[in-house]
Motif scaffolding. Structure first.
Motif, PDB file in Angstrom:
ATOM      1  N   MET A   1       9.484 -27.540 -23.179  1.00  0.00           N
ATOM      2  CA  MET A   1      10.003 -26.294 -22.637  1.00  0.00           C
ATOM      3  C   MET A   1      10.293 -26.438 -21.144  1.00  0.00           C
ATOM      4  SD  MET A   1      10.337 -24.026 -24.958  1.00  0.00           S
ATOM      5  CE  MET A   1       9.943 -23.923 -26.697  1.00  0.00           C
ATOM      6  N   SER A   2      11.231 -25.636 -20.647  1.00  0.00           N
ATOM      7  CA  SER A   2      11.589 -25.719 -19.242  1.00  0.00           C
ATOM      8  C   SER A   2      10.568 -25.012 -18.376  1.00  0.00           C
ATOM      9  CB  SER A   2      12.967 -25.084 -19.029  1.00  0.00           C
ATOM     10  OG  SER A   2      12.933 -23.723 -19.371  1.00  0.00           O
ATOM     11  N   ASN A   3      10.614 -25.308 -17.102  1.00  0.00           N
ATOM     12  CA  ASN A   3       9.739 -24.637 -16.160  1.00  0.00           C
ATOM     13  C   ASN A   3      10.255 -23.237 -15.884  1.00  0.00           C
ATOM     14  OD1 ASN A   3       7.946 -26.770 -15.863  1.00  0.00           O
ATOM     15  ND2 ASN A   3       9.263 -27.764 -14.333  1.00  0.00           N
ATOM     16  N   ALA A   4       9.525 -22.511 -15.029  1.00  0.00           N
ATOM     17  CA  ALA A   4       9.918 -21.148 -14.685  1.00  0.00           C
ATOM     18  C   ALA A   4      11.296 -21.148 -14.049  1.00  0.00           C
ATOM     19  CB  ALA A   4       8.895 -20.538 -13.740  1.00  0.00           C
ATOM     20  N   PRO A   5      12.059 -20.077 -14.231  1.00  0.00           N
ATOM     21  CA  PRO A   5      13.379 -19.986 -13.624  1.00  0.00           C
ATOM     22  C   PRO A   5      13.300 -20.171 -12.113  1.00  0.00           C
ATOM     23  CG  PRO A   5      13.060 -18.237 -15.231  1.00  0.00           C
ATOM     24  CD  PRO A   5      11.748 -18.910 -15.054  1.00  0.00           C
ATOM     25  N   SER A   6      14.344 -20.771 -11.544  1.00  0.00           N
ATOM     26  CA  SER A   6      14.305 -21.129 -10.131  1.00  0.00           C
ATOM     27  C   SER A   6      14.825 -20.043  -9.217  1.00  0.00           C
ATOM     28  CB  SER A   6      15.111 -22.410  -9.903  1.00  0.00           C
ATOM     29  OG  SER A   6      16.449 -22.231 -10.346  1.00  0.00           O
ATOM     30  N   SER A   7      15.498 -19.022  -9.727  1.00  0.00           N
ATOM     31  CA  SER A   7      15.997 -17.945  -8.886  1.00  0.00           C
ATOM     32  C   SER A   7      15.458 -16.624  -9.394  1.00  0.00           C
ATOM     33  CB  SER A   7      17.528 -17.915  -8.907  1.00  0.00           C
ATOM     34  OG  SER A   7      18.002 -17.485 -10.170  1.00  0.00           O
ATOM     35  N   PRO A   8      15.288 -15.630  -8.465  1.00  0.00           N
ATOM     36  CA  PRO A   8      14.695 -14.356  -8.886  1.00  0.00           C
ATOM     37  C   PRO A   8      15.441 -13.676 -10.016  1.00  0.00           C
ATOM     38  CG  PRO A   8      14.716 -14.545  -6.500  1.00  0.00           C
ATOM     39  CD  PRO A   8      15.502 -15.706  -7.030  1.00  0.00           C
ATOM     40  N   ALA A   9      16.771 -13.868 -10.094  1.00  0.00           N
ATOM     41  CA  ALA A   9      17.555 -13.184 -11.109  1.00  0.00           C
ATOM     42  C   ALA A   9      17.581 -13.918 -12.445  1.00  0.00           C
ATOM     43  CB  ALA A   9      18.985 -12.982 -10.603  1.00  0.00           C
ATOM     44  N   ALA A  10      17.017 -15.121 -12.519  1.00  0.00           N
ATOM     45  CA  ALA A  10      17.069 -15.911 -13.740  1.00  0.00           C
ATOM     46  C   ALA A  10      16.288 -15.244 -14.862  1.00  0.00           C
ATOM     47  CB  ALA A  10      16.528 -17.307 -13.478  1.00  0.00           C
ATOM     48  N   LYS A  11      16.737 -15.452 -16.089  1.00  0.00           N
ATOM     49  CA  LYS A  11      16.098 -14.860 -17.262  1.00  0.00           C
ATOM     50  C   LYS A  11      15.154 -15.858 -17.923  1.00  0.00           C
ATOM     51  CE  LYS A  11      20.130 -11.978 -18.359  1.00  0.00           C
ATOM     52  NZ  LYS A  11      21.145 -11.648 -19.394  1.00  0.00           N
ATOM     53  N   ALA A  12      14.242 -15.326 -18.724  1.00  0.00           N
ATOM     54  CA  ALA A  12      13.373 -16.176 -19.539  1.00  0.00           C
ATOM     55  C   ALA A  12      13.160 -15.493 -20.879  1.00  0.00           C
ATOM     56  CB  ALA A  12      12.042 -16.434 -18.853  1.00  0.00           C
ATOM     57  N   ARG A  16       7.850 -16.136 -30.684  1.00  0.00           N
ATOM     58  CA  ARG A  16       6.565 -16.137 -31.360  1.00  0.00           C
ATOM     59  C   ARG A  16       5.998 -17.550 -31.412  1.00  0.00           C
ATOM     60  NH1 ARG A  16       5.361 -12.366 -36.533  1.00  0.00           N
ATOM     61  NH2 ARG A  16       3.090 -12.472 -36.469  1.00  0.00           N
ATOM     62  N   ALA A  17       4.743 -17.670 -31.006  1.00  0.00           N
ATOM     63  CA  ALA A  17       4.125 -18.982 -30.878  1.00  0.00           C
ATOM     64  C   ALA A  17       3.151 -19.249 -32.007  1.00  0.00           C
ATOM     65  CB  ALA A  17       3.399 -19.075 -29.540  1.00  0.00           C
ATOM     66  N   ALA A  18       2.893 -20.520 -32.230  1.00  0.00           N
ATOM     67  CA  ALA A  18       1.771 -20.918 -33.072  1.00  0.00           C
ATOM     68  C   ALA A  18       0.491 -20.578 -32.321  1.00  0.00           C
ATOM     69  CB  ALA A  18       1.870 -22.412 -33.357  1.00  0.00           C
ATOM     70  N   LEU A 410       4.039 -10.388 -24.474  1.00  0.00           N
ATOM     71  CA  LEU A 410       4.320  -9.656 -25.712  1.00  0.00           C
ATOM     72  C   LEU A 410       5.192 -10.499 -26.636  1.00  0.00           C
ATOM     73  CD1 LEU A 410       5.101  -5.905 -26.092  1.00  0.00           C
ATOM     74  CD2 LEU A 410       6.541  -7.575 -27.246  1.00  0.00           C
ATOM     75  N   GLY A 411       6.179 -11.201 -26.041  1.00  0.00           N
ATOM     76  CA  GLY A 411       7.076 -12.011 -26.851  1.00  0.00           C
ATOM     77  C   GLY A 411       6.390 -13.143 -27.581  1.00  0.00           C
ATOM     78  N   THR A 412       5.243 -13.630 -27.069  1.00  0.00           N
ATOM     79  CA  THR A 412       4.555 -14.727 -27.744  1.00  0.00           C
ATOM     80  C   THR A 412       3.950 -14.305 -29.081  1.00  0.00           C
ATOM     81  OG1 THR A 412       2.428 -14.300 -26.646  1.00  0.00           O
ATOM     82  CG2 THR A 412       3.952 -15.781 -25.528  1.00  0.00           C
ATOM     83  N   ALA A 413       3.764 -12.979 -29.292  1.00  0.00           N
ATOM     84  CA  ALA A 413       3.149 -12.506 -30.535  1.00  0.00           C
ATOM     85  C   ALA A 413       4.048 -11.573 -31.326  1.00  0.00           C
ATOM     86  CB  ALA A 413       1.822 -11.793 -30.220  1.00  0.00           C
ATOM     87  N   ALA A 414       5.221 -11.213 -30.782  1.00  0.00           N
ATOM     88  CA  ALA A 414       6.118 -10.287 -31.464  1.00  0.00           C
ATOM     89  C   ALA A 414       6.900 -10.985 -32.572  1.00  0.00           C
ATOM     90  CB  ALA A 414       7.075  -9.650 -30.454  1.00  0.00           C
ATOM     91  N   ALA A 442       2.492 -21.875 -26.035  1.00  0.00           N
ATOM     92  CA  ALA A 442       3.451 -20.769 -25.978  1.00  0.00           C
ATOM     93  C   ALA A 442       4.877 -21.322 -25.955  1.00  0.00           C
ATOM     94  CB  ALA A 442       3.194 -19.906 -24.756  1.00  0.00           C
ATOM     95  N   MET A 443       5.829 -20.453 -26.287  1.00  0.00           N
ATOM     96  CA  MET A 443       7.230 -20.852 -26.304  1.00  0.00           C
ATOM     97  C   MET A 443       8.017 -19.960 -25.352  1.00  0.00           C
ATOM     98  SD  MET A 443       7.695 -21.485 -30.413  1.00  0.00           S
ATOM     99  CE  MET A 443       9.411 -21.962 -30.241  1.00  0.00           C
ATOM    100  N   ILE A 444       7.988 -20.326 -24.077  1.00  0.00           N
ATOM    101  CA  ILE A 444       8.701 -19.585 -23.033  1.00  0.00           C
ATOM    102  C   ILE A 444       9.721 -20.526 -22.426  1.00  0.00           C
ATOM    103  CG2 ILE A 444       8.499 -18.310 -20.876  1.00  0.00           C
ATOM    104  CD1 ILE A 444       5.625 -17.655 -21.623  1.00  0.00           C
ATOM    105  N   GLU A 445      10.952 -20.099 -22.370  1.00  0.00           N
ATOM    106  CA  GLU A 445      12.008 -20.969 -21.854  1.00  0.00           C
ATOM    107  C   GLU A 445      12.941 -20.187 -20.935  1.00  0.00           C
ATOM    108  OE1 GLU A 445      14.373 -22.372 -25.095  1.00  0.00           O
ATOM    109  OE2 GLU A 445      14.230 -20.471 -26.166  1.00  0.00           O
ATOM    110  N   ALA A 446      13.465 -20.903 -19.945  1.00  0.00           N
ATOM    111  CA  ALA A 446      14.452 -20.331 -19.061  1.00  0.00           C
ATOM    112  C   ALA A 446      15.786 -20.209 -19.782  1.00  0.00           C
ATOM    113  CB  ALA A 446      14.608 -21.193 -17.803  1.00  0.00           C
TER     114      ALA A 446
END
Length: 448
Positions: A1-12, A16-18, A410-414, A442-446
């Motif tokens: 997975m990618s790191n946190a977004p690099s600009s304030p306006a970037a989305k992530a 749902r995770a294992a 919330l997205g990790t369990a929704a 967890a599955m969080i991506e930019a």
């Protein structure tokens, strides 16, 4: 997975995770990091800080201390190690406005320190910080002799240097920032500065002042408050310290582990100051399997390992008096309530309206957009929990880092992924959030 977004306006996007498993160290505490830089800058000598949180908010305070004349140096090899060459209480008037970006703590505490140093300075910030109330700080500082100009009690603020006189002050709201600003100003005031708290707030400033050699007393009162006394003027002496882990940042992974079935994680080095662990006490009341162990100390604070296992949570009717102990954690507590059995009522959340966003409205909108039945009644947030939460929403975070992190938890369990529209703002308090979460599964991506 990618790191946190690099600009304030970037989305992530969080999907749902294992089950989450593994361990990581909590990032350095933001509140303690601000205070370490400010007191190190005021002190005589060279202060060595380990574990400093290198977030946007804290870095804004570091730049401000440099502009006030302190020598600020980051170790080029070891992350989080900083040296502060203090000014011996003699700040210099900055040539340009002190820009605190999104940092309310940095701005408010530095106002107290600048007032005590008797110099003039202008304080500015981003649009969010410029909308937040500063009158709660300016009122006591003006009572001490400061001349202050502001835009209707908001940034930009100009403080004019003056000789201060100590005051006996009872803050109208429970606020560690107000208390801290008055005490920092009291370091340069003539006489005994007294702060009378009707309700105890986090005491990081009192503990760290002692670490830097200041003399002050804290007298508990039977009513549940305290009286803090500091005779001025006083000087500070440089110290060596290690910043404890941030319980507010650890809260997001902890809640994710609670609501993702089969999860079990450990977060190391979490500060256990009672004024900062209100969320964990509330979660335990809701049935959460939480355990603190392997305790130690850092910068005068107790720390411990935090173990969390997935749990079937029960709804809670939460009293308003606990708010000062968990004011930053309500958005992620609301996420936990969305997965709890029954209807929760979180009471007395008026102070959430004065944070980086109107957090009460933003938290409600986050829940509703994700398919959770919720409503606001006055200053109360009512949440109807369910076994499953739909998700599938793009959340308007209003540039608020804690709303963004709560949405992604919330997205990790929704059932369906959740998108935070400005996830780059997470770097104001927790730049390693995405990496730490994804290390546990967890599955969080930019998003582009």
């Amino acid at each position: 997975m990618s790191n946190a977004p690099s600009s304030p306006a970037a989305k992530a996007r969080a999907s749902r995770a294992a089950p989450l498993h593994g361990s990581f160290a909590a990032p350095g505490d933001k509140s303690v990091s601000h205070r370490a830089l400010i007191l190190g800058a005021l002190a005589h000598g060279s202060t060595r800080i380990r574990g400093l949180l290198e977030s946007d908010d804290v870095l804004a305070t570091a730049r401000a201390m440099s502009a006030l004349g302190a020598g600020i140096q980051r170790d080029q090899i070891e992350t989080g190690v900083w040296t502060v060459q203090g000014c011996s209480g003699r700040f210099v008037a900055p040539s340009e406005p002190l820009d605190f970006g999104n940092s309310g703590t940095g701005a408010r505490l530095t106002m107290g320190a600048v007032a005590g140093a008797g110099i003039s300075a202008q304080f500015i910030g981003d649009d969010s910080l410029s909308s937040r109330p500063m009158r709660r700080i300016l009122d006591p500082l003006e009572a001490m002799g400061v001349k202050a100009g502001s835009r209707d009690g908001r940034l930009p603020v100009i403080l004019e240097g003056a000789q201060l006189t100590a005051i006996d002050y009872s803050p109208p709201i429970a606020s560690a920032q107000v208390k801290s600003a008055v005490l920092l100003a009291g370091l340069g005031a003539a006489g005994e500065t007294i702060v009378r708290e009707s309700r105890l707030t986090r005491d990081h400033t009192e503990k760290m002042l002692r670490l830097f050699g200041a003399e002050l007393t804290v007298e508990p009162e039977s009513s549940g408050g305290a009286v803090i006394r500091l005779a001025g003027p006083q000087s500070l002496t440089a110290a060596e310290l290690t910043v404890p882990g941030d319980p507010s940042s650890a809260a997001f992974a902890a809640v994710a582990a609670l609501i993702c079935p089969g999860s079990s994680i450990t977060i190391r080095n979490v500060m256990t100051n009672p004024a900062r662990t209100g969320l964990y006490r509330v979660l335990e009341r809701m049935g959460a399997a939480i355990r603190f162990d392997n305790s130690g100390t850092a910068a005068g604070e107790t720390v411990a390992g935090l173990s969390v296992r997935a749990s079937r949570l029960q709804a809670i009717d939460l009293e308003p008096d606990i708010a000062p102990d968990m004011i930053d954690e309500y958005p992620v507590l609301a996420v936990a309530c969305a997965f709890a059995k029954g209807t929760s009522r979180l009471r007395g959340l008026h102070e959430l309206r004065a944070k980086e966003s109107d957090r009460l409205a933003a938290t409600h909108a986050l829940l509703v957009a994700s398919g959770v039945e919720a409503q606001i009644e006055g200053d109360d947030l009512i949440i109807v929990g369910a076994d499953t939460v739909r998700g599938g929403a793009a959340i308007h975070t209003h540039g608020d880092h804690r709303i963004a992190m709560a949405a992604l938890v919330l997205g990790t369990a929704a059932e369906q992924p959740v998108i935070a529209d400005q996830a780059g703002m997470i770097a104001t308090s927790y730049p390693g959030f995405t990496g730490d979460m994804n290390r546990t599964g967890a599955m969080i991506e930019a998003l582009p």
